[in-house]
Scaffold this motif. Structure first.
Motif, PDB file in Angstrom:
ATOM      1  N   GLU A 122       0.812  -1.212   0.000  1.00  0.00           N
ATOM      2  CA  GLU A 122       0.000   0.000   0.000  1.00  0.00           C
ATOM      3  C   GLU A 122       0.848   1.266   0.000  1.00  0.00           C
ATOM      4  O   GLU A 122       0.492   2.262  -0.639  1.00  0.00           O
ATOM      5  N   GLU A 123       1.978   1.240   0.712  1.00  0.00           N
ATOM      6  CA  GLU A 123       2.759   2.459   0.903  1.00  0.00           C
ATOM      7  C   GLU A 123       3.860   2.657  -0.129  1.00  0.00           C
ATOM      8  O   GLU A 123       4.390   3.769  -0.251  1.00  0.00           O
ATOM      9  N   THR A 124       4.213   1.594  -0.864  1.00  0.00           N
ATOM     10  CA  THR A 124       5.279   1.740  -1.866  1.00  0.00           C
ATOM     11  C   THR A 124       4.848   1.344  -3.273  1.00  0.00           C
ATOM     12  O   THR A 124       5.549   1.655  -4.229  1.00  0.00           O
ATOM     13  N   GLY A 125       3.721   0.639  -3.400  1.00  0.00           N
ATOM     14  CA  GLY A 125       3.296   0.151  -4.703  1.00  0.00           C
ATOM     15  C   GLY A 125       4.086  -1.053  -5.175  1.00  0.00           C
ATOM     16  O   GLY A 125       3.920  -1.498  -6.313  1.00  0.00           O
ATOM     17  N   LEU A 126       4.931  -1.616  -4.315  1.00  0.00           N
ATOM     18  CA  LEU A 126       5.786  -2.749  -4.678  1.00  0.00           C
ATOM     19  C   LEU A 126       5.404  -3.981  -3.856  1.00  0.00           C
ATOM     20  O   LEU A 126       4.819  -3.867  -2.791  1.00  0.00           O
ATOM     21  N   VAL A 163      11.051   1.425  -8.894  1.00  0.00           N
ATOM     22  CA  VAL A 163      10.670   2.784  -8.495  1.00  0.00           C
ATOM     23  C   VAL A 163       9.426   2.712  -7.616  1.00  0.00           C
ATOM     24  O   VAL A 163       8.364   2.295  -8.083  1.00  0.00           O
ATOM     25  N   PRO A 164       9.519   3.105  -6.370  1.00  0.00           N
ATOM     26  CA  PRO A 164       8.346   3.063  -5.484  1.00  0.00           C
ATOM     27  C   PRO A 164       7.344   4.147  -5.846  1.00  0.00           C
ATOM     28  O   PRO A 164       7.701   5.219  -6.337  1.00  0.00           O
ATOM     29  N   ALA A 165       6.086   3.840  -5.594  1.00  0.00           N
ATOM     30  CA  ALA A 165       5.005   4.809  -5.801  1.00  0.00           C
ATOM     31  C   ALA A 165       4.309   4.996  -4.467  1.00  0.00           C
ATOM     32  O   ALA A 165       3.463   4.188  -4.079  1.00  0.00           O
TER      33      ALA A 165
END
Length: 208
Positions: A122-126, A163-165
Motif C-alpha cells: 500500500e505504501e510503496t506500490g511494490l 521505483v516506489p510509488a
C-alpha cells in the motif's frame, strides 16, 4: 537472541514487566491491560515471529510474554527493504514521524507478516518477499500519551532499480544507509544499518 539497550520509560502507571519474565531483564516499558483483544491466529503468529526475531530491542519479548496474558493493544508490523547492494533502504515519509520503514497496524484476522506485506504494498506500490527470519522485535510508544505498541520488523531484498510509488502525501524513496534521515526514532538508524551489514555478510549474491 541478542538484546539491545532498552528504550526510554513511559508514565509510571504502566506495570513494569517482572525481571524473571522470559528469562531476561525487565523492560522499561509497562504493560497496560486494555479492552482490545487479538484473535488466536494472530497471537500465535506474533509469538512465533517475536521469538524467532534476530534481535530483541527494549526487552520486547519479556514485555510480550506478560502482555499476551491479557487483552492487548494493536500490534505494528513494518518492512526493512534493502537494495541488492545493501547500501540503500526503502523509506516512506510519514506526515509527523518523518522518514520511516513502510508499515502500520496489524488488522483483525491478519498475522503480523501478512500485515507487513500489505502495508508495504500500500505504501510503496511494490511487492516484497519477506525473509523467513524477522529482523527485530521492539516495544515503543509512538506518542508520549499513547500506550506502548509491540512491533515486528521484517526484511526484504529488492531490485534497487524498482521505483516506489508512495501514497498521497506520503512519498516513498530509496535512502542511502549512510545518511542520517530525519525520523522520530533516530535509534532505528543504527539498528537498520546493523541488520543490513549482517545481510550483506551472509547474502549469497553479495558474497559470490
Amino acid at each position: 537472541m541478542k538484546t539491545a539497550p532498552a528504550g526510554l520509560p513511559l508514565a509510571s502507571w504502566w506495570r513494569r514487566v517482572p525481571r524473571a519474565a522470559a528469562g531476561g531483564g525487565a523492560s522499561l516499558y509497562r504493560v497496560q491491560v486494555t479492552s482490545t483483544g487479538l484473535d488466536q491466529r494472530t497471537v500465535d503468529s506474533l509469538l512465533a515471529d517475536a521469538r524467532a526475531a534476530m534481535t530483541d530491542y527494549d526487552e520486547a519479548l519479556a514485555w510480550l510474554e506478560i502482555a499476551v496474558k491479557g487483552p492487548m493493544e494493536p500490534v505494528a508490523a513494518e518492512v526493512w527493504a534493502f537494495d541488492e547492494s545493501f547500501t540503500r533502504v526503502l523509506l516512506v515519509r510519514h506526515r509527523w514521524r518523518g522518514w520511516v520503514p513502510p508499515g502500520g497496524r496489524v488488522e483483525a484476522g491478519e498475522t503480523p507478516r501478512e500485515a507487513a506485506r500489505r502495508e508495504f504494498r500500500e505504501e510503496t506500490g511494490l511487492e516484497a518477499r519477506l525473509l523467513e527470519t524477522p529482523a527485530a522485535v521492539t516495544v515503543r510508544a509512538y506518542r508520549e500519551d499513547w500506550t506502548p505498541t509491540l512491533g515486528l520488523s521484517y526484511a526484504a531484498v529488492l531490485d534497487g532499480s524498482l521505483v516506489p510509488a508512495g501514497e498521497s502525501r506520503q512519498p516513498a524513496a530509496w535512502t542511502p544507509l549512510s545518511s542520517d534521515w530525519e525520523g522520530v526514532f533516530p535509534g532505528d538508524r543504527p539498528r537498520i544499518r546493523a541488520f543490513a551489514g549482517h545481510l550483506k555478510a551472509t547474502w549469497p549474491a553479495a558474497t559470490a
